[in-house]
Design an enzyme around this catalytic site. Structure first.
Site, short mmCIF file in Angstrom:
data_model
loop_
_atom_site.label_atom_id
_atom_site.label_comp_id
_atom_site.label_asym_id
_atom_site.label_seq_id
_atom_site.Cartn_x
_atom_site.Cartn_y
_atom_site.Cartn_z
N SER A 110 0.83 -1.20 0.00
CA SER A 110 0.00 0.00 0.00
C SER A 110 0.87 1.26 0.00
CB SER A 110 -0.89 -0.02 1.24
OG SER A 110 -1.67 1.12 1.24
N GLY A 111 0.60 2.16 -0.92
CA GLY A 111 1.35 3.42 -0.97
C GLY A 111 2.60 3.32 -1.84
N THR A 115 -1.44 2.39 -8.13
CA THR A 115 -2.54 3.07 -8.83
C THR A 115 -1.98 4.16 -9.74
OG1 THR A 115 -3.89 2.59 -6.93
CG2 THR A 115 -4.73 4.22 -8.47
N ASN A 160 -1.39 5.38 3.12
CA ASN A 160 -1.59 6.04 1.83
C ASN A 160 -2.84 6.91 1.91
OD1 ASN A 160 -1.93 6.76 -0.81
ND2 ASN A 160 -1.92 4.69 -1.63
N SER A 163 -5.60 5.33 -0.68
CA SER A 163 -5.34 3.89 -0.79
C SER A 163 -6.51 3.18 -1.47
CB SER A 163 -5.14 3.34 0.61
OG SER A 163 -4.87 1.98 0.53
N SER A 164 -6.20 2.35 -2.47
CA SER A 164 -7.28 1.58 -3.13
C SER A 164 -7.67 0.46 -2.17
CB SER A 164 -6.79 0.97 -4.43
OG SER A 164 -5.93 1.83 -5.09
N GLY A 390 -0.81 -5.43 -2.50
CA GLY A 390 0.42 -6.21 -2.36
C GLY A 390 0.42 -7.13 -1.17
N GLU A 392 1.22 -8.67 2.34
CA GLU A 392 1.26 -8.00 3.65
C GLU A 392 1.98 -8.90 4.65
OE1 GLU A 392 -0.73 -5.12 4.47
OE2 GLU A 392 -1.97 -4.92 2.68
N1 LIG Z 1 5.26 8.06 -10.02
C1 LIG Z 1 4.88 8.85 -9.02
N2 LIG Z 1 5.21 10.14 -9.05
C2 LIG Z 1 4.81 10.94 -8.05
N3 LIG Z 1 4.12 10.54 -6.97
C3 LIG Z 1 3.76 9.26 -6.89
C4 LIG Z 1 4.12 8.36 -7.91
N4 LIG Z 1 3.66 7.15 -7.56
C5 LIG Z 1 3.01 7.31 -6.38
N5 LIG Z 1 3.07 8.57 -5.98
C6 LIG Z 1 2.52 9.14 -4.74
O1 LIG Z 1 2.28 8.11 -3.82
C7 LIG Z 1 0.91 8.08 -3.45
C8 LIG Z 1 0.47 6.64 -3.31
O2 LIG Z 1 0.40 6.05 -4.58
P1 LIG Z 1 -0.73 5.01 -5.00
O3 LIG Z 1 -2.06 5.46 -4.55
O4 LIG Z 1 -0.54 4.74 -6.42
O5 LIG Z 1 -0.30 3.80 -4.14
P2 LIG Z 1 -0.88 2.33 -4.25
O6 LIG Z 1 0.28 1.44 -4.46
O7 LIG Z 1 -1.96 2.29 -5.23
O8 LIG Z 1 -1.40 2.11 -2.79
P3 LIG Z 1 -2.68 1.26 -2.30
O9 LIG Z 1 -2.29 -0.13 -2.35
O10 LIG Z 1 -2.90 1.77 -0.96
O11 LIG Z 1 -3.75 1.61 -3.25
C9 LIG Z 1 0.18 8.81 -4.53
O12 LIG Z 1 -0.96 9.42 -4.01
C10 LIG Z 1 1.20 9.83 -4.98
O13 LIG Z 1 1.15 10.93 -4.12
MG LIG Z 2 -3.89 2.01 -5.20
#
Ligand SMILES: Nc1ncnc2c1ncn2[C@@H]1O[C@H](COP(=O)(O)OP(=O)(O)OP(=O)(O)O)[C@@H](O)[C@H]1O
Ligand SMILES: [Mg+2]
Length: 1082
Positions: A110-111, A115, A160, A163-164, A390, A392
């Site tokens: 997560s984070g 996404t 996050n 977070s999705s 992912g 955990e």
């Molecule tokens: N390539 C990137 N460039 C800039 N910021 C990023 C990038 N990737 C992620 N982030 C930052 O990190 C934060 C978390 O990313 P994201 O929501 O994609 O995480 P995730 O892996 O989907 O987490 P979750 O599993 O909780 O959904 C985003 O809101 C953004 O602020």
């Molecule tokens: Mg996500």
């Protein structure tokens, strides 16, 4: 790529290594170090072969601009530095050009940025695929599905802010040209427990907050909502707002996105109504009510809230109220109704809220699918993007049912990853005709089997436990696990028969542990059974089905009594297993592309790289495993053309051009470089290099060679430049010299020419002058002859005629004329002579100018002579009088104002005729000497300034004052006793006569007298003193002087009197020391 373009490679300007496969030595430390180094240099992407590792930068980097898209467009994977666009481009091109369906698998915790990565891939593909109004609309709809799903399925968590909370798989469908046609979204396991309860510091799903802060007032009123978050039990309050997130603005974005995706206004409204209903459900509270049978039955506390919900979704209030109080169990033909206690009522309420929301979410996904569905039936090419939660491993004892399911999913993904990577590797070897060497790797199929096996897998046993009659609890489930799985080498439990863990204190009694491919994870069994059952009392689903609200009704088809299904609904585990199986099947048919996201720190902060955290992720993402598999056979491979292009400068035969086939060129090249034969193999289209070291060796040599080549080019260029410059200078020198010579010759010619002219002119001049001289000489001679002749002639003539001329007649005439003039002048002067009076100023006018000086001189002489004549007429007596007058003039002229009036008066001296006057006979006898002056004067009284008349007598040796009447002498002072006389400068007649101190006369003091004949008196006094004593007395003229009166010195001061005092001076004693004399003003 055109021939002119510069060929670059991943190997150029590399920070660390861009591809982990090239890491030397390969170890966890070097792996981390490489990631960190690249992260510190803003290189967040790194490859493992074709897998992209992405480290979340937590800040926006300028690497996603349209220019970057253009840069990566249509470039080979290894040509530029690692980038997610490169992977997207590769996937899209092999989909478009090679007709291979693709899937992009994005994993990470997560984070970690999954996404974001999925959105980047989608936006890249959208940017590079076809254009046109229709295509653009499809793209827009696909892209806009993200904000909608994020609003309903994402929430702020401690890890996050966005977070999705569901897994997402999206198929994007393309036509044969590569233009997008539509898409299909699948969702997995929404974390619905969040609807009713959120951990500390986390929020409910975004949509609730967006609705409350962004909806206009009238909409809120319609939905019976209030803006205040604190009014709702389901909204965790401790972090209701998220930094940098504007819920209100996002609400507008979401509504806009829904419109673009194709939601009708009334559909949107229905969705918001359901969301409101869920929110309000949390506010329903229950109270116990005792029943006859002694049991507690729950009752709704505040009917108002219930009423509002019922109105919102169109249910009769009693129906819902009943559903919260009773539970009907149907078995075959029987129907048993039991009452619910308060706890059960709350359970039912929360179950309803969770179900309502999760069903709404699934409905949304379906609705979006309907909109974005491809419109054609033709065969489509598919690109799937999987954004799944992912693995955990965190916090012992915290891992629960959801995470177990998630980890299971990841385990499956790892399995297909290994399978596909190996398969791809193997396929490539076969394709390239290279001998397949066995690769030793860990196959996690055994772990998948432990979980999913249909007979004795953990999920199957959980289902069995849930369906089993009798009391069922999490503990009974664990017992069962202990019995069945104890023998499994990846299963660990304290209670298992295997004595190995009996004393393992890291393994609590209510937990079991699984050795996943990525590490050991401890699971707490609490809630497993319940969550797997996912129970919603049938009364509630039936109540919902009865709603008049179309959307709500459609969400609960299981509530339809006519279609009653006595069979239990499938369990959550079962459903998930099935959907994972479908997903895996789906993925296996596609060409996989991996993005492994890594979270660099726990603080959501930029620039921080926490080694331990990343190390942990590297481990459970199996990245080292990944590298090893990739490197098992050959670490590096490349098609022959770029390989030859890159290294051709290392061998004479291939440099600068190789005419034959590229493969032969590479063969020649490698042989020439004497690289050991076992280090590489020749495939059909690619060269395979076993060891990264060999590649680096090649790279080093290339670098060195490039430097040499650069030096060579530099050398040649410099030589060429110098030569060109030299030639240019030489040419210039010749031109300059030619011009100069011409100029110098011109100058020289001109100089000679002008010299010749000068010489010529001198000669001509000299000749001309000589001629002139000769001519002048001739002329002079002629003239001389003439002059001499003329003089001679003159002389002769004068001699002849002298007797006829009077040589000095002119002079004589002149003298005669002057004489006559003078004669006439003197005669005239004699006749016009002025009188003999010395004061006569007349004199005749001058007749001739030249006589000026004479005329003036004559006048002077005449005047002197006239004065002499006048003086000769004076008697002795008169002379004395004039002497006296002259003396008086010297003394008083311009000093005393009285003086002018005395000039006209003759000084008579004896005014009284004492000797003749019988009145003064006695006095006359007393004075033996000749009287020089006798007159009446006023003596000023010292006491009061009054005047007393006295006779003033001056004789040769003394002066006397005598009484006017009796002629009695009052004072007699010898002239030798006098020192001075003082008087004013005014018109008055006051004067003081001073006596020498110490003389007998001094006893009486000085005399202050007054007389109109002051001038005469003082003059005579002075002259007499001088002639008798030979000493001068002092004449003091001042408007202020001191007079000695006996002992006192009194100041006599003269002031201008006012006109009223008349024309006579008056004396007044002012005080002891002052005697003031007022003088008439002139
Ligand atoms: N390539 C990137 N460039 C800039 N910021 C990023 C990038 N990737 C992620 N982030 C930052 O990190 C934060 C978390 O990313 P994201 O929501 O994609 O995480 P995730 O892996 O989907 O987490 P979750 O599993 O909780 O959904 C985003 O809101 C953004 O602020
Ligand atoms: Mg996500």
């Amino acid at each position: 790529m055109s021939k002119m373009e510069v060929k670059t490679s991943l190997l150029d300007n590399m920070i660390g290594v861009g591809d982990m496969v090239l890491l030397e030595p390969l170890a966890e430390e070097s792996f981390l170090e490489n990631l960190k180094k690249r992260f510190d240099h803003n290189e967040i992407y790194t490859y493992i072969g074709s897998v992209v590792i992405s480290v979340n930068p937590y800040r926006s980097l300028p690497i996603y601009s349209p220019e970057k898209v253009e840069e990566y467009r249509n470039r080979n994977f290894y040509e530029l530095s690692p980038h997610i666009f490169s992977l997207a481009d590769e996937a899209y091109r092999s989909l478009r050009d090679q007709d291979k369906d693709q899937c992009i698998l994005i994993t990470g915790e997560s984070g970690a940025g999954k996404t974001e990565a999925s959105k980047l891939v989608m936006s890249y593909v959208a940017a590079v695929c076809g254009k046109g109004a229709e295509v653009n609309q499809v793209k827009e709809q696909l892209l806009q599905s993200n904000p909608v799903l994020e609003a309903f399925g994402n929430a702020k968590t401690v890890r996050n802010d966005n977070s999705s909370r569901f897994g997402k798989y999206m198929d994007i469908e393309f036509d044969f040209k590569g233009d997008p046609l539509g898409g299909v979204i699948s969702n997995y396991l929404l974390e619905k427990s969040r609807v009713v309860k959120q951990p500390r510091g986390e929020r409910n799903f975004h949509v609730f907050y967006q609705l409350l802060s962004g909806a206009p007032d009238d909409m809120l009123k319609k939905l019976n909502l209030e803006r205040d978050f604190s009014k709702y039990n389901y909204l965790g309050l401790d972090s209701a707002t998220v930094n940098g997130v504007d819920d209100a603005a996002n609400f507008r974005t979401v509504r806009n996105a829904m419109q673009i995706v194709g939601f009708m206004d009334d559909e949107t409204q229905s969705v918001l109504e359901v969301v409101s209903a869920v929110l309000k459900l949390g506010n329903i509270e229950f109270k116990p009510e005792s029943r006859v049978n002694g049991l507690d039955e729950s009752r709704v506390k505040d009917k108002n809230e219930l009423k509002e919900i019922c109105e919102l979704i169109g249910i009769e209030q009693t129906v819902l109220e009943r559903a919260f109080s009773f539970r009907t169990v149907e078995a075959k033909q029987e129907k048993v109704s039991t009452t619910l206690n308060v706890a059960q009522a709350y359970y039912a309420r929360d179950a309803l809220a969770k179900n309502l929301y999760s069903r709404l979410f699934s409905w949304l996904v379906n609705r979006i699918n309907e909109s974005i569905k491809a419109q054609t039936k033709t065969r489509k090419k598919v690109m799937g993007v999987l954004d799944i939660y992912g693995f955990e491993i965190f916090e012992v004892g915290h891992i629960v049912f959801e995470q177990f399911i998630i980890n299971y999913c990841n385990e499956k993904l790892q399995q297909i990853f290994i399978e596909l990577t190996l398969r791809e590797e193997q396929e490539e070897y076969i394709r390239e005709g290279i001998e397949w060497t066995h690769i030793d790797y860990f196959n996690n199929a055994i772990i998948c089997d432990l979980i999913e096996n249909n007979t004795n897998g953990i999920l199957a046993m959980l289902d069995e436990e849930c369906l089993r009659p009798g009391t069922v609890s999490d503990e009974t489930f664990l017992e069962k696990l202990n019995q069945i799985c104890a023998g499994h080498e990846h299963f660990e439990s304290r209670m298992s028969k295997n004595s190995k863990f009996l004393n393992d204190h890291t393994l609590p009694h209510n937990c079991f542990r699984i050795q996943h491919y990525a590490g050991k994870v401890l699971y707490r069994v609490e809630g497993f059974v319940d969550k797997n059952n996912d129970l919603l009392y049938r009364d509630l689903s039936q109540a919902m089905w009865k709603a008049s609200h179309n959307l709500v009704k459609s969400l609960f088809p299981d509530g339809n009594p006519t279609k009653i299904n006595l069979k239990r609904p499938p369990t959550a585990g079962f459903q998930f297993k099935a959907s994972v199986a479908t997903l895996m099947k789906n993925l296996l048919t596609k060409n996989p592309n991996y993005i492994r996201c890594i979270k660099p720190n726990d603080k959501k902060a930029a620039h921080i790289f926490t080694d331990s955290l990343v190390c942990h992720q590297v481990r459970y993402l199996g990245l080292m495993e990944n590298v090893r598999v990739r490197r098992a056979g050959y670490a590096f491979r490349q098609t022959y053309e770029p390989c030859l292009e890159r290294y051709k400068m290392l061998c004479k035969q291939t440099w600068p051009h190789w005419r034959g086939p590229a493969r032969e060129g590479v063969e020649v090249l490698l042989k020439d470089l004497q690289i050991p034969r076992e280090e590489y193999s020749y495939g059909r289209s690619k060269i395979f290099i076993r060891n990264p070291r060999t590649l680096f060796h090649l790279e080093d040599q290339r670098k060195q060679r490039l430097q040499d080549l650069a030096a060579l080019i530099q050398k040649i260029y410099r030589g060429w430049k110098c030569r060109t410059r030299f030639l240019l200078m030489k040419r210039s020198q010749i031109t300059v010299a030619a011009w100069y010579r011409r100029y110098a010759q011109q100058k020289k010619y001109q100089r000679i020419k002008s010299s010749a002219i000068v010489v010529q002119s001198y000669i001509r001049g000299w000749k001309a002058r000589r001629e002139l001289k000769r001519l002048k000489e001739e002329a002079r001679r002629k003239h001389a002859v003439a002059v001499i002749w003329a003089y001679w002639l003159g002389l002769k003539v004068r001699r002849d005629y002298r007797k006829f001329f009077r040589a000095n007649a002119g002079k004589k005439i002149y003298e005669f004329t002057i004489q006559r003039i003078m004669q006439k002048y003197f005669l005239e002067l004699k006749n016009k002579m002025p009188s003999m009076s010395p004061i006569d100023k007349t004199w005749p006018a001058r007749p001739y100018l030249f006589l000026e000086a004479t005329h003036t001189e004559l006048r002077r002489i005449f005047h002197l002579w006239r004065c002499k004549k006048y003086r000769d007429l004076f008697t002795e007596q008169k002379k004395a009088i004039y002497d006296e007058k002259l003396e008086a003039s010297e003394m008083f002229k311009d000093k005393k104002a009285l003086y002018p009036s005395s000039v006209g008066q003759p000084f008579q001296g004896d005014y009284l005729e004492i000797s003749k006057n019988p009145k003064y006979q006695k006095l006359s006898t007393l004075v033996e000497e000749k009287i020089i002056l006798a007159d009446i004067v006023n003596k000023i009284n010292r006491a009061n300034g009054k005047a007393t008349p006295r006779i003033f007598l001056l004789t040769k040796n003394s002066f006397l004052l005598a009484d006017q009447k009796s002629g009695q002498i009052k004072s007699s002072v010898p002239l030798s006793d006098l020192t001075s006389a003082s008087m004013s400068a005014q018109t008055d007649g006051f004067f003081a006569v001073r006596v020498k101190e110490g003389t007998p006369a001094a006893a009486k003091g000085d005399f202050l007298l007054s007389s109109d004949r002051l001038i005469e008196i003082v003059t005579k006094l002075y002259r007499t003193c001088l002639s008798s004593t030979k000493e001068k007395i002092n004449i003091e003229i001042s408007d202020e002087f001191l007079v000695q009166f006996k002992q006192d010195k009194v100041c006599v001061k003269f002031v201008q009197g006012s006109p009223k005092n008349g024309s006579v001076a008056a004396c007044k004693r002012k005080n002891n020391r002052l005697l003031e004399v007022a003088v008439p003003s002139p």
